[in-house]
Design a protein around this motif. Structure first.
Motif: not given
Length: 122
Positions: A51-56, A64-70, A72-78
């Motif tokens: 939820r906070t983005g601190d754990n993936t 090592g090839r893909f990275t997930i991020s979010r 929360n201010a823009k309601n988006t995940v990448h």
């Protein structure tokens, strides 16, 4: 509602950045995940973020090839995808679940986007 974007055709070794825009709920209450499904195969877990983005958490084949991020201010995940391989070709889905844990299986996620096609040519 979850809406994915950013898919397309890319050569092997290239990069793509997928985005998922969420609406209709309190975004930071939800764990967000990415899955993919190739023709004739089951939907498989790729990555998830707390939820906070601190754990993936990642599937071993994309570490090592893909990275997930979010954002929360823009309601988006990448999902940033680098060093793409032909075997990464699939429809990629964004998913959300209101949980404290980080689910890694499709049945654990309650909400799904419609998917975006990623095709990696050799």
């Amino acid at each position: 509602q979850l809406v994915e974007s950013g898919g397309g055709l890319v050569q092997a070794g290239g990069s793509l950045r997928l985005s998922c825009a969420a609406s209709g709920g309190t975004f930071n209450w939800y764990v967000m995940g990415w899955f993919r499904q190739a023709p004739g195969k089951e939907r498989e877990f790729i990555a998830a973020i707390s939820r906070t983005g601190d754990n993936t958490h990642y599937q071993d084949s994309v570490k090592g090839r893909f990275t997930i991020s979010r954002d929360n201010a823009k309601n988006t995940v990448h999902l940033e995808m680098n060093s793409l391989k032909p075997e990464d070709t699939a429809v990629y889905f964004c998913a959300a679940d209101q949980t404290l844990a980080i689910p890694t299986t499709a049945p654990e996620y309650e909400y799904w986007g419609q998917g975006t096609q990623v095709t990696v040519s050799s």
